[in-house]
Design a protein around this motif. Structure first.
Motif, PDB file in Angstrom:
ATOM      1  N   CYS A 356     -96.481 -30.516  -1.269  1.00  0.00           N
ATOM      2  CA  CYS A 356     -95.484 -30.781  -0.443  1.00  0.00           C
ATOM      3  C   CYS A 356     -94.617 -29.770  -0.101  1.00  0.00           C
ATOM      4  O   CYS A 356     -94.394 -28.756  -1.055  1.00  0.00           O
ATOM      5  CB  CYS A 356     -94.854 -31.907  -1.765  1.00  0.00           C
ATOM      6  N   ILE A 357     -94.535 -29.606   0.813  1.00  0.00           N
ATOM      7  CA  ILE A 357     -93.740 -28.531   1.358  1.00  0.00           C
ATOM      8  C   ILE A 357     -92.539 -28.547   2.118  1.00  0.00           C
ATOM      9  O   ILE A 357     -91.571 -27.503   2.168  1.00  0.00           O
ATOM     10  CB  ILE A 357     -94.661 -27.976   3.096  1.00  0.00           C
ATOM     11  N   ARG A 358     -91.875 -29.908   0.807  1.00  0.00           N
ATOM     12  CA  ARG A 358     -90.425 -29.829   1.262  1.00  0.00           C
ATOM     13  C   ARG A 358     -89.760 -29.699   2.485  1.00  0.00           C
ATOM     14  O   ARG A 358     -88.457 -29.656   3.190  1.00  0.00           O
ATOM     15  CB  ARG A 358     -90.200 -29.084   0.387  1.00  0.00           C
ATOM     16  N   CYS A 359     -90.701 -30.399   3.080  1.00  0.00           N
ATOM     17  CA  CYS A 359     -90.675 -30.186   4.907  1.00  0.00           C
ATOM     18  C   CYS A 359     -88.891 -31.807   4.955  1.00  0.00           C
ATOM     19  O   CYS A 359     -88.502 -31.792   5.882  1.00  0.00           O
ATOM     20  CB  CYS A 359     -91.678 -30.645   5.931  1.00  0.00           C
ATOM     21  N   GLY A 360     -89.319 -32.677   4.260  1.00  0.00           N
ATOM     22  CA  GLY A 360     -88.493 -33.561   4.671  1.00  0.00           C
ATOM     23  C   GLY A 360     -88.867 -34.647   5.632  1.00  0.00           C
ATOM     24  O   GLY A 360     -87.999 -36.256   6.088  1.00  0.00           O
ATOM     25  N   CYS A 362     -90.709 -37.320   5.653  1.00  0.00           N
ATOM     26  CA  CYS A 362     -91.003 -38.354   4.807  1.00  0.00           C
ATOM     27  C   CYS A 362     -89.559 -39.426   4.377  1.00  0.00           C
ATOM     28  O   CYS A 362     -89.416 -40.186   4.808  1.00  0.00           O
ATOM     29  CB  CYS A 362     -91.567 -38.050   2.963  1.00  0.00           C
ATOM     30  N   ILE A 373     -91.547 -38.400  -1.927  1.00  0.00           N
ATOM     31  CA  ILE A 373     -91.923 -37.295  -2.540  1.00  0.00           C
ATOM     32  C   ILE A 373     -90.624 -37.440  -3.976  1.00  0.00           C
ATOM     33  O   ILE A 373     -91.983 -37.655  -5.208  1.00  0.00           O
ATOM     34  CB  ILE A 373     -91.388 -36.198  -1.745  1.00  0.00           C
ATOM     35  N   CYS A 405     -96.578 -36.894   7.142  1.00  0.00           N
ATOM     36  CA  CYS A 405     -96.720 -35.661   5.966  1.00  0.00           C
ATOM     37  C   CYS A 405     -97.579 -35.231   6.469  1.00  0.00           C
ATOM     38  O   CYS A 405     -98.521 -35.162   6.559  1.00  0.00           O
ATOM     39  CB  CYS A 405     -97.369 -36.530   4.308  1.00  0.00           C
ATOM     40  N   PRO A 406     -97.170 -33.370   6.784  1.00  0.00           N
ATOM     41  CA  PRO A 406     -98.393 -32.380   7.070  1.00  0.00           C
ATOM     42  C   PRO A 406     -99.002 -32.152   5.554  1.00  0.00           C
ATOM     43  O   PRO A 406    -100.117 -31.290   6.618  1.00  0.00           O
ATOM     44  CB  PRO A 406     -97.344 -31.863   7.485  1.00  0.00           C
ATOM     45  N   LEU A 409    -100.543 -35.787   2.247  1.00  0.00           N
ATOM     46  CA  LEU A 409     -99.900 -36.993   0.496  1.00  0.00           C
ATOM     47  C   LEU A 409    -100.497 -38.475   0.535  1.00  0.00           C
ATOM     48  O   LEU A 409     -99.665 -38.885   1.497  1.00  0.00           O
ATOM     49  CB  LEU A 409     -98.917 -36.371   0.721  1.00  0.00           C
TER      50      LEU A 409
HETATM   51  S1  SF4 Z   1     -93.578 -35.494   3.754  1.00  0.00           S
HETATM   52 FE1  SF4 Z   1     -94.836 -34.422   2.913  1.00  0.00          FE
HETATM   53  S2  SF4 Z   1     -94.815 -32.432   2.928  1.00  0.00           S
HETATM   54 FE2  SF4 Z   1     -92.617 -33.033   3.863  1.00  0.00          FE
HETATM   55  S3  SF4 Z   1     -91.453 -33.457   1.960  1.00  0.00           S
HETATM   56 FE3  SF4 Z   1     -92.967 -35.458   1.941  1.00  0.00          FE
HETATM   57  S4  SF4 Z   1     -93.833 -35.263   1.031  1.00  0.00           S
HETATM   58 FE4  SF4 Z   1     -93.323 -33.210   1.076  1.00  0.00          FE
END
Ligand code: SF4
Ligand code: SF4
Length: 439
Positions: A356-360, A362, A373, A405-406, A409
């Motif tokens: 997870c790159i914590r892009c937010g 989702c 996440i 989700c990039p 996941l």
């Molecule tokens: S979209 Fe995917 S990569 Fe981005 S925060 Fe959510 S789980 Fe993590």
């Protein structure tokens, strides 16, 4: 999943903004006879059922092959075409996961023959029992106990238009089905719900309401989701009190007409197939039990391109794990989202590990307002209480988080696994869904 597309492209392809996914109401072709069908006789492995055929037996179109449940609470299952029974065994359920249920597989014969129709006049039971025998998927208990009867002619999902297709193309049969439904259930009134913005549909329904005694038309400002009926039935079972209303769909009303007027069992269903992986969105009549993979192939979906397939639409459709399962009787929509899937050897180690790159993204798209996440991480750590606090049971399984989700996941799959661990906490689930719908 097409999470790796640049953001501006992903947004332009997203289900809500993709103009191509509007399905014309008039497109109601019949999909050709598939090579085989898989007809489940159970919803859950512990459900009772009855099998009336054996492997190698020849069956005719419309012949009863078994029942889901046992008398008096049962629903008959019929062969949708003539052919040979090739298997009676445990198969993966359309909802997938660990769920395997008893199913009958039938291979199509080169020449098609139908079993003789059984008219109502030759049946000894009442009309509702006849509808069970014809395999029409209705909530029979709620039909007789609920205080009022409604037909939901609104469409909550942007990619499904089976209701409009039935009403616009089969108005006479729909009107006949309303009369039969009142006669079968003892209700003297039916309310048709139509979205206020649907003027053409509203005009057609008004003409029906003017002609059929006891039918009222009500315009509503927002579309009603299909989940309301299961929720009301569940509440009825919990409280022991009659539900305020039972809600059916135009497709069920049409099936009631075909069964009671023509003696036709429920062996076909109207389904909208749409999504960014579908070259030409369409609404077609399908044989009951057609494997999902065959439906999508015939709709022109190519599989490295399709990333996510949901039964239903982009908003409420549940994710599917197996495309080999036959389509269930109540399914009205198939949604296939385009995927951008790199072969493993071309993925960086970063993407292979799916971090997870914590892009937010989702969090941004989640209609339930939770942090997907966060829920997923708690489920992975087997901390059920913490995952409940993070909103595990608020998840509607719409799949939008996995869609954007990039890191690709499998967010919904993990959330679903978490939900399986909460069995026995259904009342909490209902509470959360009501909370989400009313917010
Ligand atoms: S979209 Fe995917 S990569 Fe981005 S925060 Fe959510 S789980 Fe993590
Ligand atoms: S699948 Fe669940 S967690 Fe993911 S966006 Fe939909 S409601 Fe939110």
């Amino acid at each position: 999943m097409d999470g790796l597309w640049p953001t501006f492209m992903r947004r332009s392809r997203s289900p809500v903004s993709d103009g191509r996914t509007t399905v014309p109401a008039a497109a109601c072709a019949h999909m050709p006879v598939p090579e085989k069908v898989v007809l489940p006789l159970q919803d859950l492995p512990e459900d009772s059922c009855e099998v009336l055929v054996t492997t190698g037996e020849h069956v005719l179109a419309g012949q009863q092959i078994g029942t889901m449940g046992i008398r008096p609470h049962y629903l008959a299952v019929h062969a949708p075409f003539s052919g040979t029974v090739t298997a009676v065994e445990q198969r993966i359920h359309e909802a997938g996961g660990e769920r395997h249920v008893l199913a009958v597989e039938i291979a199509a014969a080169p020449e098609q023959k139908s079993a003789p129709a059984v008219p109502l006049s030759q049946f000894s039971g009442d009309r509702l029992m006849f509808l069970r025998d014809m395999g029409v998927p209705l909530d029979f208990d709620a039909l007789v106990t609920a205080r009022s009867l409604m037909v939901n002619c609104t469409e909550f999902e942007p990619t499904i238009s089976t209701r409009a297709a039935i009403i616009m193309n089969h108005a006479e049969a729909f009107a006949g089905g309303l009369r039969h439904l009142m006669a079968a259930t003892g209700h003297t009134e039916i309310t048709l719900l139509v979205h206020a913005a649907e003027r053409e549909l509203g005009a057609r329904l008004k003409a029906i309401a003017d002609r059929v005694r006891g039918v009222r038309l009500t315009a509503v400002a927002r579309a009603w989701p299909d989940t309301l009926q299961p929720l009301m039935s569940f509440r009825q079972r919990l409280s022991g009190q009659a539900a305020p209303a039972v809600i059916v769909g135009p497709g069920q009303v049409f099936a009631v007409y075909e069964a009671l007027e023509l003696g036709q069992p429920y062996i076909r269903q109207l389904v909208s197939i749409a999504g960014s992986a579908v070259p030409a969105p369409q609404t077609v009549w399908l044989h009951a039990g057609t494997p999902l993979v065959e439906i999508l192939r015939r709709a022109g979906v190519s599989f490295p391109f399709a990333g996510r397939v949901a039964l239903g639409g982009p908003m409420m459709g549940g994710p599917r794990y197996s495309l080999e399962a036959g389509i269930g009787k109540k399914v009205r929509g198939l949604f296939a989202a385009a995927g951008f899937i790199l072969p493993d050897e071309r993925k960086s180690r970063f993407y292979q590990s799916c971090a997870c790159i914590r892009c937010g993204k989702c969090v941004e798209v989640c209609p339930a307002g939770i942090t997907p996440i966060a829920v997923v991480e708690q489920v992975k750590f087997h901390d059920l209480n913490r995952s409940l606090e993070c909103g595990l049971l608020s998840c509607l399984e719409c799949g939008l988080c996995a869609y954007v989700c990039p890191s690709q996941l499998p967010l919904v799959e993990i959330i679903k696994l978490g939900k399986l661990q909460t069995r026995g906490r259904e009342s909490l689930l209902i509470f959360n869904i009501f909370k989400t719908l009313s917010s």
